[in-house]
Design a protein around this motif. Structure first.
Motif, PDB file in Angstrom:
ATOM      1  N   ALA A  67      -7.586 -19.251  -2.960  1.00  0.00           N
ATOM      2  CA  ALA A  67      -8.299 -17.993  -3.148  1.00  0.00           C
ATOM      3  C   ALA A  67      -7.342 -16.862  -3.534  1.00  0.00           C
ATOM      4  O   ALA A  67      -7.731 -15.906  -4.165  1.00  0.00           O
ATOM      5  N   ASN A  68      -6.084 -16.995  -3.140  1.00  0.00           N
ATOM      6  CA  ASN A  68      -5.209 -15.827  -3.210  1.00  0.00           C
ATOM      7  C   ASN A  68      -4.148 -15.832  -4.294  1.00  0.00           C
ATOM      8  O   ASN A  68      -3.220 -15.052  -4.259  1.00  0.00           O
ATOM      9  N   GLY A  69      -4.219 -16.756  -5.233  1.00  0.00           N
ATOM     10  CA  GLY A  69      -3.260 -16.663  -6.320  1.00  0.00           C
ATOM     11  C   GLY A  69      -2.178 -17.716  -6.276  1.00  0.00           C
ATOM     12  O   GLY A  69      -2.377 -18.790  -5.731  1.00  0.00           O
ATOM     13  N   TYR A  70      -1.019 -17.366  -6.828  1.00  0.00           N
ATOM     14  CA  TYR A  70       0.026 -18.345  -7.077  1.00  0.00           C
ATOM     15  C   TYR A  70       0.423 -19.104  -5.816  1.00  0.00           C
ATOM     16  O   TYR A  70       0.960 -18.527  -4.869  1.00  0.00           O
ATOM     17  N   PRO A  71       0.152 -20.407  -5.776  1.00  0.00           N
ATOM     18  CA  PRO A  71       0.328 -21.147  -4.527  1.00  0.00           C
ATOM     19  C   PRO A  71       1.776 -21.425  -4.171  1.00  0.00           C
ATOM     20  O   PRO A  71       2.093 -21.659  -3.026  1.00  0.00           O
ATOM     21  N   PHE A 123      14.747  -8.884 -22.153  1.00  0.00           N
ATOM     22  CA  PHE A 123      15.008 -10.222 -21.651  1.00  0.00           C
ATOM     23  C   PHE A 123      14.908 -10.272 -20.126  1.00  0.00           C
ATOM     24  O   PHE A 123      14.520 -11.259 -19.544  1.00  0.00           O
ATOM     25  N   ALA A 124      15.292  -9.157 -19.480  1.00  0.00           N
ATOM     26  CA  ALA A 124      15.222  -9.105 -18.021  1.00  0.00           C
ATOM     27  C   ALA A 124      13.795  -8.875 -17.557  1.00  0.00           C
ATOM     28  O   ALA A 124      13.407  -9.297 -16.481  1.00  0.00           O
ATOM     29  N   PHE A 125      12.992  -8.197 -18.385  1.00  0.00           N
ATOM     30  CA  PHE A 125      11.651  -7.788 -17.939  1.00  0.00           C
ATOM     31  C   PHE A 125      10.514  -8.622 -18.510  1.00  0.00           C
ATOM     32  O   PHE A 125       9.370  -8.206 -18.468  1.00  0.00           O
ATOM     33  N   PHE A 126      10.798  -9.761 -19.087  1.00  0.00           N
ATOM     34  CA  PHE A 126       9.745 -10.634 -19.619  1.00  0.00           C
ATOM     35  C   PHE A 126       8.913  -9.927 -20.684  1.00  0.00           C
ATOM     36  O   PHE A 126       7.725 -10.172 -20.814  1.00  0.00           O
ATOM     37  N   ASN A 182      11.467   0.038 -12.522  1.00  0.00           N
ATOM     38  CA  ASN A 182      11.987  -1.215 -13.072  1.00  0.00           C
ATOM     39  C   ASN A 182      11.556  -2.427 -12.251  1.00  0.00           C
ATOM     40  O   ASN A 182      11.251  -3.479 -12.803  1.00  0.00           O
ATOM     41  N   ALA A 183      11.565  -2.267 -10.933  1.00  0.00           N
ATOM     42  CA  ALA A 183      11.151  -3.384 -10.081  1.00  0.00           C
ATOM     43  C   ALA A 183       9.680  -3.721 -10.353  1.00  0.00           C
ATOM     44  O   ALA A 183       9.304  -4.888 -10.461  1.00  0.00           O
ATOM     45  N   HIS A 184       8.870  -2.686 -10.500  1.00  0.00           N
ATOM     46  CA  HIS A 184       7.443  -2.868 -10.789  1.00  0.00           C
ATOM     47  C   HIS A 184       7.274  -3.639 -12.108  1.00  0.00           C
ATOM     48  O   HIS A 184       6.522  -4.611 -12.198  1.00  0.00           O
ATOM     49  N   LEU A 185       8.035  -3.225 -13.108  1.00  0.00           N
ATOM     50  CA  LEU A 185       7.993  -3.862 -14.424  1.00  0.00           C
ATOM     51  C   LEU A 185       8.411  -5.333 -14.319  1.00  0.00           C
ATOM     52  O   LEU A 185       7.778  -6.233 -14.875  1.00  0.00           O
ATOM     53  N   PHE A 186       9.490  -5.554 -13.581  1.00  0.00           N
ATOM     54  CA  PHE A 186      10.014  -6.912 -13.442  1.00  0.00           C
ATOM     55  C   PHE A 186       9.002  -7.829 -12.754  1.00  0.00           C
ATOM     56  O   PHE A 186       8.708  -8.916 -13.230  1.00  0.00           O
ATOM     57  N   TYR A 187       8.471  -7.371 -11.613  1.00  0.00           N
ATOM     58  CA  TYR A 187       7.556  -8.236 -10.869  1.00  0.00           C
ATOM     59  C   TYR A 187       6.257  -8.471 -11.634  1.00  0.00           C
ATOM     60  O   TYR A 187       5.695  -9.566 -11.600  1.00  0.00           O
ATOM     61  N   ASN A 188       5.775  -7.446 -12.333  1.00  0.00           N
ATOM     62  CA  ASN A 188       4.590  -7.649 -13.170  1.00  0.00           C
ATOM     63  C   ASN A 188       4.831  -8.753 -14.175  1.00  0.00           C
ATOM     64  O   ASN A 188       4.008  -9.649 -14.359  1.00  0.00           O
ATOM     65  N   GLY A 189       6.009  -8.693 -14.834  1.00  0.00           N
ATOM     66  CA  GLY A 189       6.359  -9.703 -15.831  1.00  0.00           C
ATOM     67  C   GLY A 189       6.521 -11.070 -15.182  1.00  0.00           C
ATOM     68  O   GLY A 189       6.044 -12.080 -15.700  1.00  0.00           O
ATOM     69  N   LEU A 190       7.167 -11.083 -14.038  1.00  0.00           N
ATOM     70  CA  LEU A 190       7.407 -12.354 -13.345  1.00  0.00           C
ATOM     71  C   LEU A 190       6.079 -13.005 -12.942  1.00  0.00           C
ATOM     72  O   LEU A 190       5.859 -14.184 -13.186  1.00  0.00           O
ATOM     73  N   PHE A 191       5.181 -12.225 -12.341  1.00  0.00           N
ATOM     74  CA  PHE A 191       3.919 -12.816 -11.880  1.00  0.00           C
ATOM     75  C   PHE A 191       3.069 -13.301 -13.050  1.00  0.00           C
ATOM     76  O   PHE A 191       2.395 -14.316 -12.957  1.00  0.00           O
ATOM     77  N   LYS A 192       3.124 -12.552 -14.134  1.00  0.00           N
ATOM     78  CA  LYS A 192       2.389 -12.991 -15.311  1.00  0.00           C
ATOM     79  C   LYS A 192       2.958 -14.326 -15.794  1.00  0.00           C
ATOM     80  O   LYS A 192       2.216 -15.255 -16.092  1.00  0.00           O
ATOM     81  N   LYS A 215       6.108  -0.662  -1.701  1.00  0.00           N
ATOM     82  CA  LYS A 215       6.783   0.309  -2.554  1.00  0.00           C
ATOM     83  C   LYS A 215       6.044   0.559  -3.867  1.00  0.00           C
ATOM     84  O   LYS A 215       6.135   1.636  -4.430  1.00  0.00           O
ATOM     85  N   PHE A 216       5.382  -0.477  -4.368  1.00  0.00           N
ATOM     86  CA  PHE A 216       4.714  -0.344  -5.675  1.00  0.00           C
ATOM     87  C   PHE A 216       3.611  -1.386  -5.750  1.00  0.00           C
ATOM     88  O   PHE A 216       3.618  -2.350  -4.984  1.00  0.00           O
ATOM     89  N   PRO A 217       2.675  -1.193  -6.688  1.00  0.00           N
ATOM     90  CA  PRO A 217       1.588  -2.175  -6.805  1.00  0.00           C
ATOM     91  C   PRO A 217       2.150  -3.518  -7.251  1.00  0.00           C
ATOM     92  O   PRO A 217       3.102  -3.570  -8.022  1.00  0.00           O
ATOM     93  N   LEU A 218       1.582  -4.560  -6.741  1.00  0.00           N
ATOM     94  CA  LEU A 218       2.031  -5.918  -7.038  1.00  0.00           C
ATOM     95  C   LEU A 218       0.788  -6.771  -7.098  1.00  0.00           C
ATOM     96  O   LEU A 218      -0.030  -6.704  -6.186  1.00  0.00           O
ATOM     97  N   ASP A 219       0.665  -7.560  -8.124  1.00  0.00           N
ATOM     98  CA  ASP A 219      -0.483  -8.453  -8.155  1.00  0.00           C
ATOM     99  C   ASP A 219       0.005  -9.891  -8.069  1.00  0.00           C
ATOM    100  O   ASP A 219       0.469 -10.452  -9.052  1.00  0.00           O
ATOM    101  N   PHE A 220      -0.088 -10.455  -6.880  1.00  0.00           N
ATOM    102  CA  PHE A 220       0.413 -11.812  -6.671  1.00  0.00           C
ATOM    103  C   PHE A 220      -0.327 -12.840  -7.527  1.00  0.00           C
ATOM    104  O   PHE A 220       0.132 -13.958  -7.677  1.00  0.00           O
ATOM    105  N   THR A 221      -1.486 -12.480  -8.072  1.00  0.00           N
ATOM    106  CA  THR A 221      -2.222 -13.433  -8.908  1.00  0.00           C
ATOM    107  C   THR A 221      -1.754 -13.368 -10.357  1.00  0.00           C
ATOM    108  O   THR A 221      -2.107 -14.218 -11.159  1.00  0.00           O
ATOM    109  N   GLY A 222      -0.965 -12.352 -10.717  1.00  0.00           N
ATOM    110  CA  GLY A 222      -0.495 -12.232 -12.089  1.00  0.00           C
ATOM    111  C   GLY A 222      -1.547 -11.713 -13.046  1.00  0.00           C
ATOM    112  O   GLY A 222      -1.366 -11.712 -14.257  1.00  0.00           O
TER     113      GLY A 222
END
Ligand SMILES: *[C@@H]1O[C@H](CO)[C@@H](O)[C@H](O)[C@H]1NC(C)=O
Ligand SMILES: *[C@@H]1O[C@H](CO)[C@@H](O)[C@H](O)[C@H]1NC(C)=O
Ligand SMILES: *[C@@H]1O[C@H](CO)[C@@H](O)[C@H](O)[C@H]1NC(C)=O
Ligand SMILES: *[C@@H]1O[C@H](CO)[C@@H](O)[C@H](O)[C@H]1NC(C)=O
Length: 481
Positions: A19-23, A217-220, A278-288, A338-345
């Protein structure tokens, strides 16, 4: 707890996962901080945010107790300083297993034991090289002897600096010559045992170490110049670094090693590249990227298995690698996001759920008493600033950090306040030869947060005294302002 209940519990956790995204998403939960949230609070934070896997850096019984019955998968660890002891004798490893794991294995889903942490890191000058492999062998043997070998695998989390590419192409990847023979033995052992290769990958450090590193390259992000390597196409550091490892493994004759990314993340303070944006950008890219459900170009059928670094900020981490070290958390030290994060990408701009039931110290801050300071020599102020920074935490005052824009008086106030809060607002910790005073008005300024620590309860408070290597830098910095 009964086995049947556990089975139910794991099934339930599977449902939650779906139900909650990336397993396969895990987090690193470190505890090098003066003010730690109670383990139960942290476990609730994990559950509330649908995080089903954690990696810890020891085998602390209070932490494991809090994880009992949750179905959260755990990687426990044996610190580097114990490697020699583990290597010395199989009996030591057996003792470690029985003292640290046996009480918990029925109730906590322990699946890996990390033997050391990045023991071949170049900065360790080879201190742990000799002991790592014998320790790994002894620990796995001890697990086998305790009948746990099938469910719990020993491994060694390594920094990505154990391999490199002689060009920008992953296919030129190979293990570092000084540890290559050892890596061949370790990889062979892990493979025979069905254990994973655990590697820590840090796109932030690529940028930190080289200002010319292509930032897309660092930020997907698309838009950078991709690297083409044979028929493969690379647009981000994660894919390129991961495949450099796969090629390094191929070159020692290993094609199908299971790989776990033991640490990946982006810090939010302490350096000009370490910002919340930058962290927000990175994690958004990573989760996607993770939610593409495709692995790296070279092994696209196997999804990434990752542990984010890290869960919470830790104000006692060594700043030798850089001031950013104390700011790796996706949450502040007190469990505030600290910032919005979407674990589902799916890119939804949602704040993670904050830690619940956190109790704080009083609303009191320690700041410079300007009445006094205006009539004092600047030498005295600098001396007190040095004291505050040496035994406090001034990492957010460094150039490019969240508090770097403060006036010179506020700069000193920030340092005084950190020192005072880290000592649980003890009255004597806000003196600084009479230059400081306690106020009840929030001293935060703009994006520079003057924190109030959490109440860890009398009797549980830490004594500490850590290094003074940065004091001089701060004095110089202050004098330049
Ligand atoms: C490694 O060697 C360098 C230079 O010789 C030294 O400055 C440093 O303290 C050493 N580090 C460790 C962990 O021994
Ligand atoms: C909230 O925290 C207090 C102490 O800080 C603790 O006694 C209490 O059990 C906690 N409540 C919950 C629901 O966790
Ligand atoms: C101290 O000096 C600063 C800067 O000159 C001034 O803004 C401030 O009002 C002074 N404070 C007091 C209490 O005199
Ligand atoms: C102080 O103010 C900042 C914003 O300026 C806020 O984020 C923080 O929560 C406040 N602290 C307290 C204890 O109210």
């Amino acid at each position: 707890m009964a086995r049947a209940a556990l089975v139910l519990c794991y099934c339930w956790s599977m449902l939650v996962v779906l139900a909650n995204g990336y397993p396969d998403l895990g987090v690193n939960w470190g505890n090098l901080a003066t003010h730690l949230l109670p383990p139960k609070t942290v476990v609730q934070l994990l559950k509330d945010n649908g995080i089903r896997k954690v990696k810890i850096f020891d085998s602390d019984p209070k932490t494991l107790l809090a994880l009992e019955g949750t179905g959260i998968e755990v990687m426990v660890a044996i610190p580097n300083l114990l490697l020699e002891n583990m290597a010395d004798s199989p009996v030591n490893a057996e003792d470690w297993v029985s003292e640290n794991l046996l009480d918990f294995v029925d109730k906590v889903k322990i699946r890996h034991v990390a033997v050391g942490n990045e023991p071949f890191l170049k900065t360790y000058n080879g201190s742990f090289v000799k002991h790592t492999f014998p320790a790994l062998r002894n620990v796995q043997k001890a697990l086998d002897k305790a009948n746990l070998g099938k469910q719990i695998k020993a491994t060694v989390p390594l920094n990505a600096d154990v391999y490199y590419s002689s060009s920008s192409k992953p296919s030129d990847g190979q293990f570092r010559p000084d540890v290559k023979d050892l890596m061949i033995q370790i990889v062979k052992f892990l493979k025979e045992n069905g254990s994973p290769f655990v590697v820590n990958i840090y796109p932030f450090l690529s940028l930190y170490e080289n200002d010319n590193f292509p930032i897309e390259f660092a930020f997907f992000e698309d838009g950078g110049k991709p690297v083409d390597d044979k028929s493969y196409h690379y647009t981000n550091v994660l894919d390129a670094n991961y495949d450099t490892l796969l090629w390094s493994l191929k070159k020692i004759g290993v094609d199908d090693m299971k790989v776990i990314i033991g640490e990946i993340g982006w810090p939010t303070d302490g350096n000009k590249h370490a910002t919340i944006e930058n962290a927000h950008l990175f994690y958004n890219g990573l989760f996607k990227r993770l939610n593409d459900n495709k692995g790296s170009p070279l092994r696209s059928s196997a999804k990434f298995d990752v542990y984010l670094f890290g869960l919470l900020d830790e104000d006692q981490k060594s700043i030798e690698p850089g001031y950013f070290e104390r700011h790796w958390g996706i949450f502040h030290f007190d469990g505030k996001p600290k910032f919005p994060l979407d674990f589902t990408g799916k890119g939804q701009n949602k704040m993670p759920i904050a830690a619940k039931n956190v109790s704080y110290l009083e609303q009191k801050w320690c700041v410079v008493d300007t009445n006094i300071v205006n009539n004092t020599g600047s030498w005295t102020v600098q001396k007190q600033l040095e004291v505050a920074c040496r035994d406090g935490d001034c990492s957010s005052l460094t150039p490019g950090s969240s508090c770097s824009g403060l006036s010179s008086i506020s700069h000193v106030s920030y340092a005084f306040n950190m020192y005072y809060q880290m000592r649980n607002q003890k009255k004597s910790a806000c003196d600084f030869e009479g230059l400081a005073m306690i106020v009840d008005k929030n001293a935060s300024q703009g994006r520079c947060l003057f924190p109030i620590m959490i109440d860890v309860g009398a009797g549980k408070r830490l004594n500490f005294g850590f290094g003074g290597i940065i004091a001089t830098i701060f004095i110089m910095f202050f004098m330049l302002m």
